[in-house]
Design a protein around this motif. Structure first.
Motif, short mmCIF file in Angstrom:
data_model
loop_
_atom_site.label_atom_id
_atom_site.label_comp_id
_atom_site.label_asym_id
_atom_site.label_seq_id
_atom_site.Cartn_x
_atom_site.Cartn_y
_atom_site.Cartn_z
N TRP A 92 -5.71 -1.05 -1.07
CA TRP A 92 -4.90 -0.79 0.02
C TRP A 92 -5.04 -1.30 1.45
O TRP A 92 -4.19 -1.16 2.16
CB TRP A 92 -4.48 0.60 -0.30
N SER A 124 -7.16 3.52 3.35
CA SER A 124 -6.36 3.53 2.35
C SER A 124 -6.12 5.07 1.76
O SER A 124 -5.53 5.06 0.56
CB SER A 124 -7.24 2.92 1.17
N ALA A 165 0.77 -1.17 -0.16
CA ALA A 165 -0.12 -0.03 0.05
C ALA A 165 0.63 1.13 0.10
O ALA A 165 0.60 2.08 -0.88
CB ALA A 165 -0.87 0.24 1.12
#
Length: 288
Positions: free
Chosen positions: A197, A154, A100
């Protein structure tokens, strides 16, 4: 951003989340991107949290465990002590996909006009088992409907933008991310990256699940008036929510599966009907 490999600061605020905290910490420490400082701000937990933090303390840039004024105060303290050019925070019951940070940095260094980037999320249960993937809506991020669009865990943004908008509003108890992200997105370009993510954990003690109606909705209205200059009526909000959910239902078949955190059970395939009904979780609109 002057550095092609900038320092990324990630803050985890926590209070009595020992059941999930270790997985959150490990998901940050297992990132493929090497330049991360990780700060854990514990509010004086009385469970096993401090023992877990001490287990990893040599890999943390900073941590403490002492009473604070709540979630917003813990975040503000963490970011104040951070030094990174890129900022993010991870709640103590959520996780990051292993790549991520690397993917977020790639976007922010390649597109210098982008102030914030966000990805998709996977929703997991109390035991870390996959419930469903939830693709984030690639539009509406620069509108009052941002809470239906992006997934908090995210999101990555630039430090100078964070400071420019005044940082965390510690006067809020629930709509802290809605307020912060609303202010950030009004400063420039926001990009949806299209990859998973974040891993958002749904459990009965989650603040998102327990405080939406009592705190979330009233504070959301305050943020709308203060940041966006108007309050969104119920029909408009439900329409935006429906668009986000319909998009997620359609887009999930095309979503790129994430790198999977080693500390979670491996994902199992689910059929379309199961994903559909899971997408209409009663608190789904507050999954920010």
């Amino acid at each position: 951003m002057t550095n092609s490999r900038p320092l990324v600061s990630i803050v985890t605020p926590s209070f009595n989340q020992g059941q999930y905290l270790e997985q959150a910490i490990v998901s940050v420490l297992d990132q493929t991107y090497p330049h991360i400082e990780y700060l854990v701000i514990d509010g004086g937990s009385t469970d096993q949290s401090v023992g877990i933090i001490k287990k990893y303390q040599l890999k943390l840039a900073y941590w403490h465990s002492r009473p604070d004024k709540g979630f917003g105060d813990a975040l503000a303290q963490g970011f104040q002590k951070s030094k990174g050019e890129v900022l993010a925070y991870l709640n103590s019951d959520d996780l990051l996909a292993p790549d991520a940070v690397a993917k977020a940095v790639e976007v922010l260094t390649r597109q210098i006009d982008v102030v914030m980037v966000y990805g998709n999320r996977a929703c997991i249960d109390e035991k870390g088992r996959l419930l469903y993937y939830k693709p984030s809506l690639p539009i509406l991020a620069r509108t009052p409907y941002i809470a239906t669009t992006i997934s908090q865990e995210s999101c990555f943004w630039r430090r100078e933008i964070y400071l420019g908008v005044g940082g965390i509003n510690t006067g809020l108890k629930f709509a802290i991310d809605y307020d912060l992200f609303s202010k950030i997105t009004r400063q420039g370009k926001v990009v949806h990256a299209g990859r998973v993510w974040g891993f958002f954990r749904k459990h009965r003690n989650s603040k998102t699940m327990t405080q939406l109606e009592t705190l979330g909705m009233p504070e959301g209205a305050i943020v709308q008036a203060a940041v966006w200059g108007r309050r969104v009526n119920h029909i408009q909000w439900l329409t935006a929510q429906f668009i986000a959910r319909f998009y997620a239902l359609v887009a999930v078949s095309f979503i790129k599966k994430p790198q999977w955190p080693a500390c979670l059970p491996r994902a199992k395939k689910q059929n379309v009907l199961r994903r559909f009904f899971k997408s209409f979780h009663r608190n789904g609109r507050s999954d920010l």
